[in-house]
Motif scaffolding. Structure first.
Motif, PDB file in Angstrom:
ATOM      1  N   LYS A  66       0.970  12.193  -9.413  1.00 58.12           N
ATOM      2  CA  LYS A  66       0.310  13.211  -9.669  1.00 58.12           C
ATOM      3  C   LYS A  66       0.638  14.202  -8.525  1.00 58.12           C
ATOM      4  O   LYS A  66      -0.128  14.743  -8.459  1.00 58.12           O
ATOM      5  N   GLY A  67       2.051  13.867  -7.895  1.00 58.79           N
ATOM      6  CA  GLY A  67       2.209  14.976  -7.201  1.00 58.79           C
ATOM      7  C   GLY A  67       2.363  14.752  -5.930  1.00 58.79           C
ATOM      8  O   GLY A  67       2.156  16.209  -5.472  1.00 58.79           O
ATOM      9  N   ILE A  68       1.115  14.092  -5.678  1.00 57.14           N
ATOM     10  CA  ILE A  68       0.692  14.294  -3.851  1.00 57.14           C
ATOM     11  C   ILE A  68       2.100  13.774  -2.778  1.00 57.14           C
ATOM     12  O   ILE A  68       1.750  12.711  -3.301  1.00 57.14           O
ATOM     13  N   ALA A  69       2.394  14.506  -2.283  1.00 58.85           N
ATOM     14  CA  ALA A  69       3.365  14.331  -0.912  1.00 58.85           C
ATOM     15  C   ALA A  69       2.138  12.268  -0.001  1.00 58.85           C
ATOM     16  O   ALA A  69       1.217  12.826  -0.170  1.00 58.85           O
ATOM     17  N   VAL A  70       3.468  11.539   0.334  1.00 61.64           N
ATOM     18  CA  VAL A  70       2.432  10.398   0.713  1.00 61.64           C
ATOM     19  C   VAL A  70       2.410  11.106   2.018  1.00 61.64           C
ATOM     20  O   VAL A  70       1.391  10.297   2.221  1.00 61.64           O
ATOM     21  N   ASP A  71       2.837  11.673   2.850  1.00 58.61           N
ATOM     22  CA  ASP A  71       3.491  12.109   3.946  1.00 58.61           C
ATOM     23  C   ASP A  71       1.319  12.635   4.580  1.00 58.61           C
ATOM     24  O   ASP A  71       0.966  12.718   4.533  1.00 58.61           O
ATOM     25  N   VAL A 117      -9.926   7.855   1.214  1.00 61.46           N
ATOM     26  CA  VAL A 117      -9.296   9.336   1.353  1.00 61.46           C
ATOM     27  C   VAL A 117      -8.569   9.443   0.027  1.00 61.46           C
ATOM     28  O   VAL A 117      -8.242  10.579  -0.456  1.00 61.46           O
ATOM     29  N   VAL A 118      -7.766   7.922  -0.647  1.00 64.94           N
ATOM     30  CA  VAL A 118      -6.961   8.533  -2.026  1.00 64.94           C
ATOM     31  C   VAL A 118      -7.404   8.772  -2.671  1.00 64.94           C
ATOM     32  O   VAL A 118      -7.031   9.781  -3.475  1.00 64.94           O
ATOM     33  N   VAL A 119      -8.909   8.406  -3.448  1.00 67.74           N
ATOM     34  CA  VAL A 119      -9.807   8.973  -4.897  1.00 67.74           C
ATOM     35  C   VAL A 119      -9.341  10.389  -4.236  1.00 67.74           C
ATOM     36  O   VAL A 119      -9.722  11.122  -5.376  1.00 67.74           O
ATOM     37  N   GLN A 120      -9.978  11.105  -3.445  1.00 67.98           N
ATOM     38  CA  GLN A 120     -10.851  11.564  -3.281  1.00 67.98           C
ATOM     39  C   GLN A 120      -9.399  12.942  -3.160  1.00 67.98           C
ATOM     40  O   GLN A 120      -9.396  14.455  -4.024  1.00 67.98           O
ATOM     41  N   ARG A 121      -8.103  12.797  -2.196  1.00 66.24           N
ATOM     42  CA  ARG A 121      -7.724  13.479  -2.483  1.00 66.24           C
ATOM     43  C   ARG A 121      -6.570  13.489  -3.982  1.00 66.24           C
ATOM     44  O   ARG A 121      -6.692  14.322  -4.536  1.00 66.24           O
ATOM     45  N   ILE A 122      -6.963  12.587  -5.133  1.00 66.76           N
ATOM     46  CA  ILE A 122      -6.579  12.541  -6.135  1.00 66.76           C
ATOM     47  C   ILE A 122      -7.326  13.274  -6.935  1.00 66.76           C
ATOM     48  O   ILE A 122      -6.546  14.230  -7.715  1.00 66.76           O
ATOM     49  N   ARG A 123      -8.689  13.434  -6.269  1.00 65.31           N
ATOM     50  CA  ARG A 123      -9.055  14.268  -7.393  1.00 65.31           C
ATOM     51  C   ARG A 123      -9.067  16.144  -7.341  1.00 65.31           C
ATOM     52  O   ARG A 123      -9.014  16.827  -8.162  1.00 65.31           O
ATOM     53  N   PHE A 158       1.158  -1.142  -0.023  1.00 66.17           N
ATOM     54  CA  PHE A 158       0.282   0.044   0.192  1.00 66.17           C
ATOM     55  C   PHE A 158       0.658   1.314  -0.049  1.00 66.17           C
ATOM     56  O   PHE A 158       0.852   1.789  -0.685  1.00 66.17           O
ATOM     57  N   LEU A 159       2.466   1.364   1.162  1.00 62.00           N
ATOM     58  CA  LEU A 159       2.409   2.278   1.163  1.00 62.00           C
ATOM     59  C   LEU A 159       3.480   2.532  -0.765  1.00 62.00           C
ATOM     60  O   LEU A 159       3.239   3.915  -0.972  1.00 62.00           O
ATOM     61  N   GLU A 160       4.284   1.667  -0.984  1.00 62.36           N
ATOM     62  CA  GLU A 160       3.849   1.268  -2.524  1.00 62.36           C
ATOM     63  C   GLU A 160       3.702   2.142  -3.235  1.00 62.36           C
ATOM     64  O   GLU A 160       3.904   2.672  -4.451  1.00 62.36           O
ATOM     65  N   ALA A 161       2.508   2.052  -2.964  1.00 58.81           N
ATOM     66  CA  ALA A 161       1.394   2.911  -4.564  1.00 58.81           C
ATOM     67  C   ALA A 161       1.505   4.163  -4.551  1.00 58.81           C
ATOM     68  O   ALA A 161       0.867   4.971  -5.049  1.00 58.81           O
ATOM     69  N   LEU A 162       1.343   4.517  -3.059  1.00 62.05           N
ATOM     70  CA  LEU A 162       0.743   5.859  -2.471  1.00 62.05           C
ATOM     71  C   LEU A 162       2.443   6.434  -3.214  1.00 62.05           C
ATOM     72  O   LEU A 162       2.385   7.659  -3.394  1.00 62.05           O
ATOM     73  N   LYS A 163       3.746   5.897  -3.219  1.00 66.02           N
ATOM     74  CA  LYS A 163       4.589   6.895  -3.795  1.00 66.02           C
ATOM     75  C   LYS A 163       4.497   7.359  -5.326  1.00 66.02           C
ATOM     76  O   LYS A 163       4.783   7.244  -5.767  1.00 66.02           O
ATOM     77  N   ASP A 164       3.532   5.722  -5.786  1.00 64.53           N
ATOM     78  CA  ASP A 164       3.376   6.250  -7.137  1.00 64.53           C
ATOM     79  C   ASP A 164       3.109   6.568  -7.477  1.00 64.53           C
ATOM     80  O   ASP A 164       3.389   7.948  -8.640  1.00 64.53           O
ATOM     81  N   LEU A 165       2.072   7.083  -6.691  1.00 63.60           N
ATOM     82  CA  LEU A 165       0.783   8.574  -6.455  1.00 63.60           C
ATOM     83  C   LEU A 165       1.403   9.252  -7.081  1.00 63.60           C
ATOM     84  O   LEU A 165       1.478  10.601  -7.382  1.00 63.60           O
ATOM     85  N   GLU A 166       1.751   9.696  -5.609  1.00 60.03           N
ATOM     86  CA  GLU A 166       2.795  10.528  -5.268  1.00 60.03           C
ATOM     87  C   GLU A 166       3.854  11.101  -6.882  1.00 60.03           C
ATOM     88  O   GLU A 166       3.916  12.292  -6.983  1.00 60.03           O
ATOM     89  N   LEU A 220      -1.114  12.071   2.252  1.00 64.91           N
ATOM     90  CA  LEU A 220      -1.995  11.277   2.158  1.00 64.91           C
ATOM     91  C   LEU A 220      -2.289  10.253   3.195  1.00 64.91           C
ATOM     92  O   LEU A 220      -3.124  10.724   3.876  1.00 64.91           O
ATOM     93  N   LEU A 221      -0.969   9.909   3.801  1.00 62.54           N
ATOM     94  CA  LEU A 221      -0.934   9.144   5.310  1.00 62.54           C
ATOM     95  C   LEU A 221      -2.223  10.556   6.321  1.00 62.54           C
ATOM     96  O   LEU A 221      -2.816   9.183   7.231  1.00 62.54           O
ATOM     97  N   GLU A 222      -1.611  11.243   6.587  1.00 63.22           N
ATOM     98  CA  GLU A 222      -2.150  12.175   7.617  1.00 63.22           C
ATOM     99  C   GLU A 222      -3.244  12.171   7.078  1.00 63.22           C
ATOM    100  O   GLU A 222      -4.278  12.113   8.294  1.00 63.22           O
ATOM    101  N   ALA A 223      -4.003  11.705   5.962  1.00 60.53           N
ATOM    102  CA  ALA A 223      -4.849  12.326   5.549  1.00 60.53           C
ATOM    103  C   ALA A 223      -6.030  11.042   5.701  1.00 60.53           C
ATOM    104  O   ALA A 223      -7.174  11.148   6.372  1.00 60.53           O
TER     105      ALA A 223
END
Length: 386
Positions: free
Chosen positions: A16-21, A113-119, A5-13, A23-26
């Motif tokens: 999409k330019g969204i920092a992993v931290d 949360v991840v989908v919302q933050r991506i939007r 899951f963390l690796e997936a968040l890093k790929d999103l970073e 996303l995790l805080e959200a």
């Protein structure tokens, strides 16, 4: 949640330019809300996601007090020191209270949360892209028309052309390609709202810059624009280089440059005049295509009286006063237009310069110290509605 899951968040970073931290805080905040909603709405708690493993845990939080009033929120100093003797009054004691079946809720919440933050990130990217283009021109395709509002497709988003920004007499159909001017970009909960215009003077300015390289390069300077969208516009241009004709450069060979702009604006007439530092010359040229005999100016009041031949009076004023009105907007001066016969009726001494040219020319007379007895406020009001 796990390391995958963390690796997936890093790929999103990266994508999409969204920092992993961020996303995790959200996700932690969303998990805490889900925990309180399903398991312990009345107690203080904290959710922590391990940044290395992706494991999450829920901790209850109780404040160390002397006398306990609510054991869900408070713990006595004596009981706290049984856990750790270093606790003092006011400290917070945490105990892990992760529910056994919380994993399914956590996974679902994290996904939302991840989908919302991506939007949100995509909306922010679009907002930043177009916010930096305020005052620019863009081309889009008419997508649909709702309540007289025209929605223009711009790829990932759309712009709105409201009725007040539409040109009179212009019809819009789905599929039409349209050039518009970006007036404002607003940030809303549904994403960026891009407001565009077909009537703004800035549209004419940008179209000119696209057609006239000398304007874009700064060889020619655009001093002012007066526009009544869909009908007529006046443009004042100037060149510091005496070898460059600013009006001729804007008109182009055989009028091609200005004709391209007229076609884009559906036949709107465009007068291009030369700006001059001398207000009397500028005012005279601003009334083009009318010919001017003389101009008298009152610089303190920014008022000018223009004298034209009788047969040029209606042309100088224009249909419903349009030519005079645009000239006033272009120059920033109040303009009072008089024909030669009107001047002769009001000021008999005017005739001596018509009948006896040897006495001096009219323009010299008007610019001299022996002025006609006249106040600019006397009859300006007569032309205000023109």
């Amino acid at each position: 949640m796990n390391s995958e899951f963390l690796e997936a968040l890093k790929d999103l970073e990266k994508e999409k330019g969204i920092a992993v931290d961020v996303l995790l805080e959200a996700i932690e905040a969303a998990l805490l809300s889900a925990y309180k909603r399903n398991f312990g709405s009345l107690q203080n708690a904290r959710v922590h996601i391990d940044r290395n493993t992706g494991d999450f845990k829920v901790y209850s939080q109780r404040t160390v007090v002397e006398e306990v009033e609510d054991d869900r929120l408070e713990i006595s100093l004596e009981d706290a020191r049984k856990i750790d003797p270093r606790f003092n009054l006011g400290d917070v004691v945490e105990n892990e209270v992760t529910p056994r079946n919380f994993g399914r809720i956590a996974a679902q919440t994290a996904k939302q949360v991840v989908v919302q933050r991506i939007r949100e990130a995509e909306r922010n990217i679009i907002f930043e892209e177009f916010a930096n283009r305020e005052g620019d021109i863009l081309t889009g395709i008419v997508q649909r028309i709702e309540n007289k509002n025209v929605f223009i497709e711009l790829g990932k988003t759309e712009a709105i052309l409201t009725p007040s920004e539409q040109m009179p007499g212009e019809e819009y159909r789905p599929g039409d390609r349209l050039k518009t001017y970006i007036v404002e970009v607003r940030k809303t909960t549904k994403g960026p709202q891009i407001l565009v215009s077909r009537t703004h003077p800035g549209l004419l300015k940008r179209l000119l810059e696209m057609e006239v390289p000398e304007l874009y390069e700064g060889v020619i300077e655009l001093k002012s624009i007066a526009r009544e969208a869909g009908y007529r516009s006046k443009i004042a241009v100037y060149s510091k280089d005496e070898n460059v004709d600013p009006v001729g450069a804007c008109v182009g060979p055989k009028g091609m440059r200005v004709q391209n702009i007229v076609s884009e604006l559906n036949g709107e007439k465009i007068d291009i005049v030369k700006w001059d530092q001398d207000p009397s010359k500028f005012v005279a040229s601003s009334l083009s295509p009318a010919k001017v005999v003389a101009v008298e100016v009152w610089e303190d009041e920014k008022v000018a009286r223009v004298i034209v031949p009788d047969y040029q009076l209606s042309l100088a004023i224009g249909k419903e006063g349009q030519n005079a009105r645009l000239a006033a907007k272009l120059t920033g001066w109040k303009i009072d237009i008089k024909s030669e016969s009107q001047m002769a009726e009001i000021y008999p001494e005017y005739n001596q310069y018509e009948e006896n040219p040897e006495d001096g020319d009219l323009e010299s007379y008007l610019s001299g110290t022996d002025e006609l007895e006249y106040s600019p406020d006397d009859d300006l009001a007569k032309n205000d509605d023109k």
